[in-house]
Design an enzyme around this catalytic site. Structure first.
Site, short mmCIF file in Angstrom:
data_model
loop_
_atom_site.label_atom_id
_atom_site.label_comp_id
_atom_site.label_asym_id
_atom_site.label_seq_id
_atom_site.Cartn_x
_atom_site.Cartn_y
_atom_site.Cartn_z
N LYS A 13 41.91 72.09 90.48
CA LYS A 13 41.09 71.47 91.51
C LYS A 13 40.87 69.98 91.18
O LYS A 13 40.78 69.62 90.01
CB LYS A 13 39.76 72.20 91.54
CG LYS A 13 38.80 71.72 92.60
CD LYS A 13 37.51 72.53 92.49
CE LYS A 13 36.43 71.93 93.37
NZ LYS A 13 35.98 70.63 92.92
N LYS A 18 42.19 67.35 85.24
CA LYS A 18 43.62 67.69 85.19
C LYS A 18 44.45 66.54 84.62
O LYS A 18 45.23 66.73 83.70
CB LYS A 18 44.04 67.99 86.61
CG LYS A 18 45.34 68.63 86.83
CD LYS A 18 45.44 69.11 88.26
CE LYS A 18 45.32 68.01 89.32
NZ LYS A 18 44.04 67.61 89.77
N LYS A 44 46.73 59.82 94.91
CA LYS A 44 45.85 58.82 94.28
C LYS A 44 46.61 57.98 93.25
O LYS A 44 46.18 56.89 92.89
CB LYS A 44 44.67 59.50 93.58
CG LYS A 44 43.66 60.13 94.53
CD LYS A 44 42.31 60.36 93.86
CE LYS A 44 42.36 61.17 92.58
NZ LYS A 44 42.81 62.56 92.76
N ASP A 130 44.50 71.71 95.05
CA ASP A 130 44.73 72.82 95.96
C ASP A 130 46.12 72.75 96.54
O ASP A 130 46.57 71.68 96.92
CB ASP A 130 43.70 72.78 97.09
CG ASP A 130 42.30 72.97 96.58
OD1 ASP A 130 41.97 74.10 96.20
OD2 ASP A 130 41.54 71.98 96.54
#
Lengths: 290, 444
Positions: A13, A18, A44, A130
């Site tokens: 998520k 991450k 991003k 996701d």
């Protein structure tokens, strides 16, 4: 015979840590002497920042926007300890199709035999959390990554995202898609968080590959634009990332997970909710099984 | 959408492009990849070689987006395309249409139009992602959008001004001839009709549509939704009826309109008498030939939801043929099927045909082969012969199996070119009789 390149995808998520985990993993793998490429698959485009002193790099899709033919060399940048850094990039928020962007970027690379030419040992894909559409599933299908690891905290929404990812993996598992290596349990702070994530792994027939606690060292390193491995190599946290890297480097066999159905997942979460409430009220003690 | 073998329609955009190509001095601007415009033009040209019109086929401007436009958004490309179109395409109305892919990525067309809109050049937007529905749905939505975005609301209505809707250019292959005839007939009883698609029409007719007293919809399923919406927004009453073919149906149609508009009954009777008289003088000339030949046929009608029943009704009520089967080939909701069944039940047939909703071409033949007694055993049955198929050119195989003739009345029509011909009204009824007889004697 050409050597086998290990390709690993890390999902989780958004905001769960991450990219932090992935960058530290890449740094630790690189320090083990492996030739590593980190491929950021998030519009991003900040996956590889801490490998390059906090600096952004031009993305594959930025180049595509300007010209139709892209040379892989133009979008590969060396970072900490010679790690090859690539960012897929994506459109501005609210326009276009980020999923298609990931597909295009990954396919462009696949066609160019870049990994072979650079003699890479391991490629780590850092993918947006996701699996909202087919584009974000590209690294786990079509034989790109073989092993998937998910970064998850014990928060319900994070577990929900992991469970969705497991659904994606199950779907493609019979047609040559990637399999699940395990869960990287991140932000393990409270006493019960480990129990929750362990229970989730057990219910979905997977394993916890490493427990990564919350750490101020990580924050300090990131504020310097560096990974913990680079900024604080002697810290306890760096040791944990090295342990994670060693496990992933030697990881051979992944499996198809058993994701929970949505109602099952909600019931499972509700049970944990009741349990934590009871614990808070002193009715049960943490560690008692539910 | 179900899987359909040889579908008889294209997508929503296909219907909208065909319709726009039939509007006066109207320029569509497709926002999509290069394939959509070309392929859909190829599709609607199957409506009797519809042709380009003022701006259709390969003349339609298209933003021709590529992969990077999908990733980063196609807005900029569309802005360039709109500006270039304004520069080189001389039109009275411009309509931006979207495609599946630009709908999926969600390009903000309304925002773009606010940015580029020029006051002296009206430009509209219709969201036509092909996956939203078929060509008939596209037609209905376009009519609705013309009223919503373009046609001014008028409080004062003109008593004897009507708009005619329900026939989809290309997909109702004889639309223009049919509209010309209905317009002619309405003029005889003092009613002016905006048809939007006949060659006398200009943008003024479209803009004046808001002054009409009545919207006549010649289809039970394609157009009623728009007419109902327009009643709310523009206060125009509507008449949902059927395409009239031949004397009986046309007389009935005119009386329906007369009733709605409160026309002078004497004037209507007089005009209808003249038309009917002329009609039967023509029929009279054909009677010798009809009597000499074995003209009476068993028929199969295969057409869309708008046209199938009117043709079957003509065959039975007007020329005494026995229609064994009516196949309606569109994909319809249960509600739409019920609307059709209701009309079917109300038609007086001498011998009631079987009404079948079937979208697949091969299943139509299969249905007859599996249900008609003559195909089931060698025992004596009343054979379905001589037979005649009124359907699409792709029903040729069925006509061969039935050893009968074929007249292409429904989309796709590729064995004849359709320019001014129509089968509606009095003249259309005569045209149809001519073609049905010619179909049987052309081998002489």
């Amino acid at each position: 015979m050409a050597k086998k390149i290990k390709q690993v995808a890390i999902y989780g998520k958004g905001g769960i840590g991450k990219s932090t985990t992935t960058s530290n993993l890449s740094a630790a793998l690189s320090k083990m002497g492996l030739k590593v490429m980190q491929f950021g698959c998030d519009p991003k485009s900040d996956s590889t920042n801490t490998l390059r002193d906090g600096k952004y790099i031009p993305t594959v899709l930025d180049s595509l926007r300007e010209k139709t033919v892209i040379k892989a060399q133009d979008v590969i940048f060396k970072g900490f300890n010679g790690i090859y850094c690539v960012e897929a990039g994506g459109p501005a928020p609210g326009v276009g199709c980020a999923g298609r962007g990931i597909i295009t970027a990954v396919e462009l690379f696949k066609q160019q035999r870049v990994f072979e030419e650079l003699d890479i040992d391991i490629v780590i894909y850092d993918v947006l959390g996701d699996v909202v559409c087919g584009g974000f599933a590209v690294p786990i299908r079509e034989g790109i990554a073989e092993h998937v690891f998910t970064v998850s905290s014990a928060d319900f929404m994070s577990i929900y995202a992991s469970n969705n990812l497991f659904k994606g993996i199950s779907k493609y598992s019979s047609s040559g898609g990637a399999l699940l290596g395990g869960v990287i349990a991140n932000s393990m702070g409270t006493p019960y968080s480990r129990e929750i994530i362990d229970d989730f792994a057990a219910k979905t027939h997977t394993q916890i590959i490493e427990y990564v606690p919350r750490s101020v060292t990580v924050t300090q390193s990131e504020l310097q634009g560096k990974t913990t491995i680079e900024a604080a190599p002697e810290s306890v946290q760096a040791g944990i990332y090295r342990s994670l890297a060693a496990k992933i480097a030697s990881h051979e066999k992944s499996n198809s997970p058993s994701p929970m159905e949505i109602t099952q997942l909600r019931e499972w979460a509700a049970k944990w909710g009741d349990y934590l409430l009871a614990a808070e009220q002193g009715k049960v003690s943490i560690g008692a099984s539910i | 959408m179900a899987y359909i073998e040889r579908p008889r329609f294209s997508c929503m955009l296909g219907g909208v492009l065909a319709t726009l190509s039939a509007l006066p001095r109207t320029i569509p601007i497709i926002h999509g990849a290069q394939g959509c415009g070309g392929n859909l033009s190829a599709a609607y040209s199957l409506g009797g070689y519809l042709g380009a019109g003022y701006c259709g086929n390969s003349g339609v401007p298209s933003s021709n987006i590529g992969e990077s436009d999908i990733i980063f958004g196609g807005g900029e490309k569309l802005i360039r395309e709109i500006n270039s179109t304004f520069e080189v395409m001389d039109g009275d109305l411009y309509v931006v249409t979207t495609t599946c892919m630009t709908d999926i990525i969600g390009d903000d067309i309304k925002g773009i139009l606010n940015e580029v809109g020029q006051k002296d050049k009206p430009i509209l937007f219709i969201d036509t992602g092909g996956f939203k529905g078929n060509s008939y749905y596209g037609y209905t939505k376009l009519i609705q959008e013309l009223f919503a975005q373009y046609i001014p609301q008028k409080n004062t209505k003109q008593n004897n001004l009507v708009n005619i809707f329900g026939l989809v250019p290309g997909y109702d292959p004889y639309f223009r001839g049919d509209l010309e005839e209905l317009k002619r007939i309405l003029e005889l009883v003092g009613v002016e009709a905006n048809t939007f698609f006949t060659h006398d029409q200009t943008q003024q007719n479209i803009l004046r549509a808001g002054e009409a007293s009545l919207n006549i919809v010649l289809s039970r399923v394609y157009g009623p939704e728009a007419a109902i919406a327009v009643k709310d927004t523009h206060g125009i009453d509507y008449l949902i009826t059927d395409l009239p073919i031949g004397n009986l149906a046309t007389v009935g149609f005119v009386w329906q309109v007369a009733e709605k508009l409160g026309l002078d009954r004497e004037k209507v009777s007089k005009a209808l008498y003249q038309e009917t008289d002329s009609y039967f003088k023509y029929i009279d000339r054909a009677t010798d030939l009809i009597a000499d030949t074995d003209f009476q046929n068993y028929a199969v009608v295969i057409a869309n939801a708008t046209e199938a029943l009117p043709y079957a009704k003509y065959l039975d009520n007007e020329i005494g043929w026995i229609t064994g089967y009516i196949f309606i080939t569109d994909e319809l909701t249960e509600e739409q099927k019920n609307a059709i069944r209701q009309v079917f039940d109300d038609i007086e047939f001498s011998i009631r045909p079987e009404l079948v909703f079937e979208t697949d071409t091969y299943r139509i033949q299969q249905y007859i082969e599996q249900n008609n007694p003559q195909f089931k055993s060698d025992a004596y049955y009343e054979t379905f012969s001589p037979a005649f198929v009124l359907g699409s050119t792709i029903d040729r195989k069925l006509a061969e199996v039935l050893n009968g003739g074929l007249l292409s009345i429904s989309f796709p029509v590729i064995n004849r070119i359709i320019l001014a011909k129509g089968y509606a009204g009095f003249k259309g009824g005569l045209n149809l009789l001519e073609d049905l007889i010619t179909g049987q004697i052309s081998g002489r």
